[in-house]
Scaffold this motif. Sequence first.
Motif, PDB file in Angstrom:
ATOM      1  N   TYR A 229     -49.612  75.782 122.817  1.00 18.69           N
ATOM      2  CA  TYR A 229     -49.384  74.970 124.012  1.00 18.69           C
ATOM      3  C   TYR A 229     -48.570  73.732 123.628  1.00 18.69           C
ATOM      4  CZ  TYR A 229     -53.084  78.099 125.412  1.00 18.69           C
ATOM      5  OH  TYR A 229     -53.828  79.234 125.651  1.00 18.69           O
ATOM      6  N   ASN A 230     -47.323  73.971 123.234  1.00 18.96           N
ATOM      7  CA  ASN A 230     -46.481  72.885 122.731  1.00 18.96           C
ATOM      8  C   ASN A 230     -45.699  72.248 123.883  1.00 18.96           C
ATOM      9  OD1 ASN A 230     -44.997  75.213 123.101  1.00 18.96           O
ATOM     10  ND2 ASN A 230     -43.724  74.941 121.286  1.00 18.96           N
TER      11      ASN A 230
ATOM     12  N   ARG B 207     -58.977  70.068 112.557  1.00 17.82           N
ATOM     13  CA  ARG B 207     -58.862  71.151 113.548  1.00 17.82           C
ATOM     14  C   ARG B 207     -58.597  72.467 112.838  1.00 17.82           C
ATOM     15  NH1 ARG B 207     -53.648  72.449 114.915  1.00 17.82           N
ATOM     16  NH2 ARG B 207     -53.265  73.813 116.720  1.00 17.82           N
TER      17      ARG B 207
ATOM     18  N   SER C  97     -49.012  74.218 118.057  1.00 18.42           N
ATOM     19  CA  SER C  97     -49.958  74.814 118.991  1.00 18.42           C
ATOM     20  C   SER C  97     -49.206  75.806 119.859  1.00 18.42           C
ATOM     21  CB  SER C  97     -50.596  73.728 119.872  1.00 18.42           C
ATOM     22  OG  SER C  97     -51.359  74.292 120.930  1.00 18.42           O
TER      23      SER C  97
ATOM     24  N   SER D 117     -52.133  69.463 124.540  1.00 16.78           N
ATOM     25  CA  SER D 117     -52.219  70.713 123.776  1.00 16.78           C
ATOM     26  C   SER D 117     -53.631  71.011 123.287  1.00 16.78           C
ATOM     27  CB  SER D 117     -51.268  70.644 122.573  1.00 16.78           C
ATOM     28  OG  SER D 117     -49.980  70.236 122.972  1.00 16.78           O
ATOM     29  N   ARG D 118     -54.289  70.023 122.678  1.00 18.34           N
ATOM     30  CA  ARG D 118     -55.603  70.286 122.098  1.00 18.34           C
ATOM     31  C   ARG D 118     -56.620  70.610 123.181  1.00 18.34           C
ATOM     32  NH1 ARG D 118     -58.280  73.096 118.847  1.00 18.34           N
ATOM     33  NH2 ARG D 118     -60.173  72.178 117.986  1.00 18.34           N
TER      34      ARG D 118
ATOM     35  N   GLU E   6     -56.156  74.188 124.125  1.00 19.24           N
ATOM     36  CA  GLU E   6     -56.763  75.076 123.122  1.00 19.24           C
ATOM     37  C   GLU E   6     -58.264  75.190 123.324  1.00 19.24           C
ATOM     38  OE1 GLU E   6     -53.652  74.275 119.385  1.00 19.24           O
ATOM     39  OE2 GLU E   6     -55.678  73.458 119.329  1.00 19.24           O
TER      40      GLU E   6
ATOM     41  N   ASP F 243     -56.767  75.740 112.929  1.00 16.47           N
ATOM     42  CA  ASP F 243     -55.576  76.226 113.619  1.00 16.47           C
ATOM     43  C   ASP F 243     -55.875  77.573 114.275  1.00 16.47           C
ATOM     44  OD1 ASP F 243     -53.100  77.131 114.450  1.00 16.47           O
ATOM     45  OD2 ASP F 243     -52.073  76.642 112.591  1.00 16.47           O
TER      46      ASP F 243
ATOM     47  N   THR G 251     -53.429  67.219 118.552  1.00 16.09           N
ATOM     48  CA  THR G 251     -53.762  68.241 117.566  1.00 16.09           C
ATOM     49  C   THR G 251     -54.162  67.635 116.233  1.00 16.09           C
ATOM     50  OG1 THR G 251     -51.401  68.422 117.027  1.00 16.09           O
ATOM     51  CG2 THR G 251     -52.297  70.008 118.607  1.00 16.09           C
TER      52      THR G 251
END
Length: 489
Positions: free
Chosen positions: A93-94, A403, A91, A47-48, A51, A405, A385
């Motif tokens: 993008y989970n 991070r 996120s 996910s991260r 992002e 958000d 994340t």
Amino acid sequence: MTDSLIVGAGPVGLTLASELARYGIGVRLIDRAPRATETSKALVVWSRTLELMDRMGCTRAFLEAGLRAQGASIRSGGAILGRPRFDDIASAYNFALMIPQRDTERLLAAHLGTFGVSVEREVELTGFTEAADGVEARLRHADGREETVSTPWLLGCDGAHSTVRHGLGVAFRGEAQGDDWLLADVRLEGAGAPPPDEIATYLHREGPFVIFPIPGGRARIIGTLGRSDPARPRPEPNLADVQALIEQRAGGGFRACDPVWLTNFRINERKVAEYSRGRVFLAGDAAHIHSPAGGQGMNTGMQDAINLAWKLAMVARGGAAATLLDSYGPERSAVGDLVLRNAGRLTDMATLSHPAAQAARNAALRFLLGFHAVRDKIAATMGETEIAYPASPLSRGPGAGARWDPGDDDGPPPGAGREPRFLLYAADRARGAGLAARFPRLLDPDPRTSPDPSRLFLVRPDGYRGLSAQAAAWDEAETYLRGLAPGGP
């Protein structure tokens, strides 16, 4: 002279080259291999990383090429001990994006090509000499031609056997885990196979067995084969070996067919103490290698590259003091330690050999995975994340280093700008514009609305909080920026 020389055109080198090119820094990217990776290798983009790819401008291509795994299962003896889900990762993008490394490299190379940069293949770094104002690198081409290149920055993304790391003389401390492992990329047929959008781990008395989904209806299988014996290397596995593990560890009910890659491997866990010396930097496997448990390796390396790129670009373009680069090593070394520790613990837990220890592990997992909070914690750790830089010299104030958000943005993430800049989030946007005018090379000219009217934030180009302060702490914000500017406070 080239602005920067990157050695190694895997995912880390391609990411670093793309980001530097996006920021207007000249790049040469060399690799001694005649062609890009042709096997699946690293499979997961978390996910991260997705992002951060939004900031790079290449997320969509990856989403179109990948498969979205929605969760994981942990199984033993036909029972499911727990099912961590990725849906609750905080996120957009989970999920875990499953995509073979060959496709990751292809997509990153295409992205790099939009900046007019391509990989120089069959070009090998043979040595380098450092000086106060740059590095002199010696290259050998496929036809035997020798070349000397002067560059301000030499960037080693050349893997576990890094020529750059060896040239620096930096120790790569760690050890090999004691087992041989099997890896197979196959198709699975049969009703007993795990769901095609799930990462399935089978804990067995003979050792762990894991199935990862791959786009195109394929799956990656890995499992332990027993203790390594350097005097008697194992033969390469065949499809019958894979099927035997399926029957033994997963209870059968499905079969493997149509293999495209079968191999054995061993796990090494090593890391450097120094990520840089002078004008030479290390990233990715050149700086850290660890167990594939959790699928963090490639993601960690790509995030090394993103962390380094904006800092190097700011310094190279004269927008920030050279001391900004001093934060790269401490920040990424701390993350490397965390990833090594987590991956090692997962591997140790999965490879417990004593029956009583295995029984205690399974009972504990069944109990703990019954709690929603535990499942969420596992998913957030895997999704990366929660990675943060609280101890960084760039982090000041409550919650600094965490991070930012993306959901707190009141505009799109920074795109293909030619210079990296901090973003200011404040209630008083007019005063923020005045601050930006005093630091035009450090601060984006368009302040954004703070999600918390009582707070002021300076957010780094890689999407982490640099400064977190009271809404009226304008002097503090100015002091922070002045400390980064050329010439210092």
